[in-house]
Design a protein around this motif. Structure first.
Motif, short mmCIF file in Angstrom:
data_model
loop_
_atom_site.label_atom_id
_atom_site.label_comp_id
_atom_site.label_asym_id
_atom_site.label_seq_id
_atom_site.Cartn_x
_atom_site.Cartn_y
_atom_site.Cartn_z
N UNK A 46 0.79 -1.22 0.00
CA UNK A 46 0.00 0.00 0.00
C UNK A 46 0.82 1.27 0.00
N UNK A 47 2.14 1.18 -0.14
CA UNK A 47 2.99 2.37 -0.14
C UNK A 47 2.83 3.12 -1.45
N UNK A 48 2.91 4.42 -1.38
CA UNK A 48 2.81 5.25 -2.58
C UNK A 48 4.15 5.24 -3.31
N UNK A 49 4.10 5.25 -4.61
CA UNK A 49 5.32 5.26 -5.41
C UNK A 49 6.04 6.59 -5.25
N UNK A 50 7.36 6.55 -5.35
CA UNK A 50 8.16 7.77 -5.25
C UNK A 50 7.79 8.71 -6.40
N UNK A 51 7.62 9.96 -6.11
CA UNK A 51 7.31 10.96 -7.12
C UNK A 51 5.84 11.03 -7.51
N UNK A 52 4.97 10.31 -6.85
CA UNK A 52 3.55 10.28 -7.21
C UNK A 52 2.92 11.67 -7.09
#
Length: 91
Positions: free
Chosen positions: A61-67
């Motif tokens: 569930x972590x957000x991608x880097x740079x989202x």
């Protein structure tokens, strides 16, 4: 059991015993001092840390880097549409 697991459990038991010794000395011994206080406070502080930590890339569930950066840049270019409409301005 693997050697790493045995060593880890031994370290946990050893540090736990050290913390309990320091806490008991603080409560029961009139000559307890800075060392016991530091050990007890340090052990308590470590207990506040999360137990299971994983790198952000592997976390569920972590957000991608740079989202957020991509979302803001696309909003500035006018590519964001409302959730309920066709994207045309009302007026």
């Amino acid at each position: 059991m693997t050697t790493g697991r045995v060593l880890r459990r031994g370290a946990v038991l050893g540090f736990g015993a050290l913390w309990w010794w320091a806490a008991a000395r603080l409560l029961l011994a009139p000559d307890a001092g800075v060392v016991e206080g530091a050990v007890a406070a340090g052990g308590w502080g470590l207990s506040l840390l999360p137990v299971r930590c994983v790198p952000k890339a592997r976390a569920e569930g972590a957000l991608a880097a740079g989202r957020w950066r991509r979302a803001w840049s696309s909003a500035r270019r006018g590519r964001v549409r409302s959730a309920g409409g066709s994207g045309e301005a009302a007026g």
